[in-house]
Design a protein around this motif. Structure first.
Motif, PDB file in Angstrom:
ATOM      1  N   ARG A   3       0.836  -1.213   0.000  1.00  0.00           N
ATOM      2  CA  ARG A   3       0.000   0.000   0.000  1.00  0.00           C
ATOM      3  C   ARG A   3       0.866   1.256   0.000  1.00  0.00           C
ATOM      4  NH1 ARG A   3      -3.504  -3.397   3.273  1.00  0.00           N
ATOM      5  NH2 ARG A   3      -2.372  -2.800   5.139  1.00  0.00           N
ATOM      6  N   TRP A   4       1.958   1.214   0.761  1.00  0.00           N
ATOM      7  CA  TRP A   4       2.869   2.368   0.802  1.00  0.00           C
ATOM      8  C   TRP A   4       3.580   2.544  -0.536  1.00  0.00           C
ATOM      9  CZ3 TRP A   4       2.825   6.030   4.361  1.00  0.00           C
ATOM     10  CH2 TRP A   4       2.211   5.750   5.580  1.00  0.00           C
ATOM     11  N   VAL A   5       3.973   1.440  -1.149  1.00  0.00           N
ATOM     12  CA  VAL A   5       4.651   1.517  -2.444  1.00  0.00           C
ATOM     13  C   VAL A   5       3.667   2.003  -3.513  1.00  0.00           C
ATOM     14  CG1 VAL A   5       5.988   0.266  -4.178  1.00  0.00           C
ATOM     15  CG2 VAL A   5       6.266  -0.306  -1.767  1.00  0.00           C
ATOM     16  N   THR A   6       2.433   1.539  -3.442  1.00  0.00           N
ATOM     17  CA  THR A   6       1.418   2.008  -4.393  1.00  0.00           C
ATOM     18  C   THR A   6       1.163   3.503  -4.222  1.00  0.00           C
ATOM     19  OG1 THR A   6       0.425  -0.184  -4.475  1.00  0.00           O
ATOM     20  CG2 THR A   6      -0.957   1.670  -5.185  1.00  0.00           C
ATOM     21  N   ALA A   7       1.119   3.973  -2.992  1.00  0.00           N
ATOM     22  CA  ALA A   7       0.975   5.421  -2.749  1.00  0.00           C
ATOM     23  C   ALA A   7       2.147   6.180  -3.353  1.00  0.00           C
ATOM     24  CB  ALA A   7       0.859   5.703  -1.255  1.00  0.00           C
ATOM     25  N   ALA A   8       3.347   5.647  -3.181  1.00  0.00           N
ATOM     26  CA  ALA A   8       4.538   6.277  -3.772  1.00  0.00           C
ATOM     27  C   ALA A   8       4.429   6.298  -5.295  1.00  0.00           C
ATOM     28  CB  ALA A   8       5.802   5.539  -3.339  1.00  0.00           C
ATOM     29  N   LEU A   9       3.933   5.216  -5.859  1.00  0.00           N
ATOM     30  CA  LEU A   9       3.776   5.149  -7.312  1.00  0.00           C
ATOM     31  C   LEU A   9       2.795   6.208  -7.807  1.00  0.00           C
ATOM     32  CD1 LEU A   9       4.357   3.827 -10.039  1.00  0.00           C
ATOM     33  CD2 LEU A   9       2.589   2.128  -9.498  1.00  0.00           C
ATOM     34  N   VAL A  10       1.667   6.340  -7.136  1.00  0.00           N
ATOM     35  CA  VAL A  10       0.674   7.354  -7.523  1.00  0.00           C
ATOM     36  C   VAL A  10       1.304   8.758  -7.454  1.00  0.00           C
ATOM     37  CG1 VAL A  10      -1.503   8.470  -6.827  1.00  0.00           C
ATOM     38  CG2 VAL A  10      -1.334   5.967  -6.915  1.00  0.00           C
ATOM     39  N   LEU A  11       2.033   9.028  -6.385  1.00  0.00           N
ATOM     40  CA  LEU A  11       2.692  10.331  -6.245  1.00  0.00           C
ATOM     41  C   LEU A  11       3.718  10.552  -7.343  1.00  0.00           C
ATOM     42  CD1 LEU A  11       3.076  10.252  -2.378  1.00  0.00           C
ATOM     43  CD2 LEU A  11       1.756  11.960  -3.670  1.00  0.00           C
ATOM     44  N   TYR A  12       4.496   9.513  -7.655  1.00  0.00           N
ATOM     45  CA  TYR A  12       5.528   9.680  -8.684  1.00  0.00           C
ATOM     46  C   TYR A  12       4.914   9.806 -10.075  1.00  0.00           C
ATOM     47  CZ  TYR A  12      10.127   9.883 -10.629  1.00  0.00           C
ATOM     48  OH  TYR A  12      11.255  10.344 -11.275  1.00  0.00           O
ATOM     49  N   VAL A  13       3.806   9.140 -10.314  1.00  0.00           N
ATOM     50  CA  VAL A  13       3.104   9.339 -11.592  1.00  0.00           C
ATOM     51  C   VAL A  13       2.679  10.804 -11.716  1.00  0.00           C
ATOM     52  CG1 VAL A  13       0.973   8.793 -12.855  1.00  0.00           C
ATOM     53  CG2 VAL A  13       2.405   6.950 -11.953  1.00  0.00           C
ATOM     54  N   LEU A  14       2.228  11.398 -10.611  1.00  0.00           N
ATOM     55  CA  LEU A  14       1.889  12.828 -10.624  1.00  0.00           C
ATOM     56  C   LEU A  14       3.117  13.677 -10.937  1.00  0.00           C
ATOM     57  CD1 LEU A  14      -0.560  13.016  -7.582  1.00  0.00           C
ATOM     58  CD2 LEU A  14      -1.144  13.173 -10.035  1.00  0.00           C
ATOM     59  N   VAL A  15       4.279  13.302 -10.399  1.00  0.00           N
ATOM     60  CA  VAL A  15       5.530  14.004 -10.715  1.00  0.00           C
ATOM     61  C   VAL A  15       5.794  13.920 -12.209  1.00  0.00           C
ATOM     62  CG1 VAL A  15       8.050  13.939 -10.432  1.00  0.00           C
ATOM     63  CG2 VAL A  15       6.563  13.632  -8.444  1.00  0.00           C
ATOM     64  N   PHE A  16       5.637  12.729 -12.754  1.00  0.00           N
ATOM     65  CA  PHE A  16       5.853  12.518 -14.175  1.00  0.00           C
ATOM     66  C   PHE A  16       4.899  13.381 -15.006  1.00  0.00           C
ATOM     67  CE2 PHE A  16       5.611  10.240 -18.187  1.00  0.00           C
ATOM     68  CZ  PHE A  16       6.957   9.999 -18.454  1.00  0.00           C
ATOM     69  N   LEU A  17       3.641  13.433 -14.583  1.00  0.00           N
ATOM     70  CA  LEU A  17       2.645  14.239 -15.304  1.00  0.00           C
ATOM     71  C   LEU A  17       2.939  15.735 -15.205  1.00  0.00           C
ATOM     72  CD1 LEU A  17      -0.614  12.293 -14.381  1.00  0.00           C
ATOM     73  CD2 LEU A  17       0.579  12.326 -16.597  1.00  0.00           C
ATOM     74  N   VAL A  18       3.310  16.216 -14.019  1.00  0.00           N
ATOM     75  CA  VAL A  18       3.654  17.635 -13.857  1.00  0.00           C
ATOM     76  C   VAL A  18       4.850  17.986 -14.733  1.00  0.00           C
ATOM     77  CG1 VAL A  18       4.633  19.324 -12.219  1.00  0.00           C
ATOM     78  CG2 VAL A  18       2.659  17.943 -11.558  1.00  0.00           C
ATOM     79  N   THR A  19       5.857  17.121 -14.713  1.00  0.00           N
ATOM     80  CA  THR A  19       7.047  17.373 -15.531  1.00  0.00           C
ATOM     81  C   THR A  19       6.678  17.406 -17.008  1.00  0.00           C
ATOM     82  OG1 THR A  19       8.450  16.324 -13.867  1.00  0.00           O
ATOM     83  CG2 THR A  19       9.359  16.523 -16.084  1.00  0.00           C
ATOM     84  N   SER A  20       5.882  16.433 -17.447  1.00  0.00           N
ATOM     85  CA  SER A  20       5.506  16.327 -18.863  1.00  0.00           C
ATOM     86  C   SER A  20       4.551  17.427 -19.315  1.00  0.00           C
ATOM     87  CB  SER A  20       4.863  14.970 -19.135  1.00  0.00           C
ATOM     88  OG  SER A  20       5.761  13.938 -18.824  1.00  0.00           O
ATOM     89  N   ALA A  21       3.625  17.807 -18.442  1.00  0.00           N
ATOM     90  CA  ALA A  21       2.584  18.764 -18.829  1.00  0.00           C
ATOM     91  C   ALA A  21       2.955  20.217 -18.540  1.00  0.00           C
ATOM     92  CB  ALA A  21       1.277  18.426 -18.114  1.00  0.00           C
ATOM     93  N   ALA A  22       3.881  20.448 -17.620  1.00  0.00           N
ATOM     94  CA  ALA A  22       4.198  21.833 -17.242  1.00  0.00           C
ATOM     95  C   ALA A  22       5.659  22.191 -17.501  1.00  0.00           C
ATOM     96  CB  ALA A  22       3.845  22.075 -15.768  1.00  0.00           C
ATOM     97  N   ASN A  23       6.586  21.519 -16.841  1.00  0.00           N
ATOM     98  CA  ASN A  23       7.988  21.925 -16.933  1.00  0.00           C
ATOM     99  C   ASN A  23       8.578  21.722 -18.323  1.00  0.00           C
ATOM    100  OD1 ASN A  23       7.610  21.016 -13.847  1.00  0.00           O
ATOM    101  ND2 ASN A  23       9.045  22.724 -13.990  1.00  0.00           N
TER     102      ASN A  23
END
Length: 185
Positions: free
Chosen positions: A85-105
Motif C-alpha cells: 500500500r505504501w509503495v502504491t501510494a509512492a507510485l501514484v505520487l511519482y506518476v503525478l511528478v511525471f505528469l507535472v514534468t511532462s505537462a508543465a515543466n
C-alpha cells in the motif's frame, strides 16, 4: 527467500532513485533558481536553456525513469502486503511528478528553447517573464510530490525490514552464542 530478496532490492533501488530525483528538484528550488533569479534577463535565459539541454542525459534519465519503473515493479511485487500500500501510494505520487514534468515543466522548457539564441532575442525580459514563475512553481510542486513519494518508500522499506526481522531485528549467531555463554556463568 530469493524472491523476497529480489523484492527488497527493487524497493531499495526505487527508494534511492526517487531520493536522487527529489534531490534534483530540491536543489533547483533552494539554490539554482534563486541564484539565477539574481541574473540579468539574457543571462537567465541562456543558463536555463543550457541547463535544459545538459540535463537530458543518460544519468538523469536513468534516475527519473528508473524511479518510476522500479516503483511500479515494487508495487506489483508487494501488492498483496501491507508494505504494498505504501509503495502504491509512492507510485501514484511519482506518476503525478511525471505528469507535472511532462505537462508543465517540459513545455515551458520547449518554449524557452524556441525563443532562440539569447543574443538574438529582442526582449529577453518578456521571455523570462513567461517562463520563470510558472516553472519555479511547478518545480516546487514536483519537489513536494517526489519527497512525499520518497517518504512512502522509506516507510515501505521500514515495514518490510520489520517484517523480515521481527522483535527488533535479527541477532547474529555470534551474538546469540555470546549471550548464551554469559547466561551460564
Amino acid at each position: 527467500m530469493t524472491q523476497k530478496r529480489g523484492a527488497r532490492a527493487v524497493l531499495a533501488s526505487a527508494t534511492v532513485a526517487t531520493g536522487l530525483v527529489a534531490g534534483v528538484w530540491y536543489a533547483f528550488a533552494c539554490a539554482v533558481m534563486p541564484a539565477l533569479g539574481r541574473s540579468e534577463d539574457r543571462t537567465y535565459v541562456e543558463v536555463m536553456q543550457n541547463i535544459n539541454e545538459v540535463i537530458e542525459n543518460p544519468v538523469f534519465f536513468a534516475g527519473f525513469f528508473g524511479a518510476l519503473i522500479l516503483t511500479a515493479v515494487s508495487a506489483w511485487q508487494l501488492r498483496r502486503t501491507p508494505t504494498g500500500r505504501w509503495v502504491t501510494a509512492a507510485l501514484v505520487l511519482y506518476v503525478l511528478v511525471f505528469l507535472v514534468t511532462s505537462a508543465a515543466n517540459v513545455p515551458l522548457n520547449n518554449e524557452l528553447a524556441a525563443a532562440g539564441a539569447p543574443k538574438g532575442i529582442a526582449d529577453p525580459g518578456a521571455v523570462r517573464e513567461s517562463f520563470e514563475d510558472p516553472w519555479v512553481l511547478w518545480n516546487i510542486v514536483r519537489a513536494l510530490l517526489t519527497t512525499a513519494a520518497l517518504v512512502c518508500l522509506w516507510r515501505a522499506t521500514s515495514l518490510l525490514r520489520a517484517a523480515h526481522h521481527p522483535a527488533g531485528g535479527q541477532t547474529s549467531a555470534y551474538l546469540a552464542s555470546d549471550a548464551g555463554s554469559r547466561a551460564s556463568r
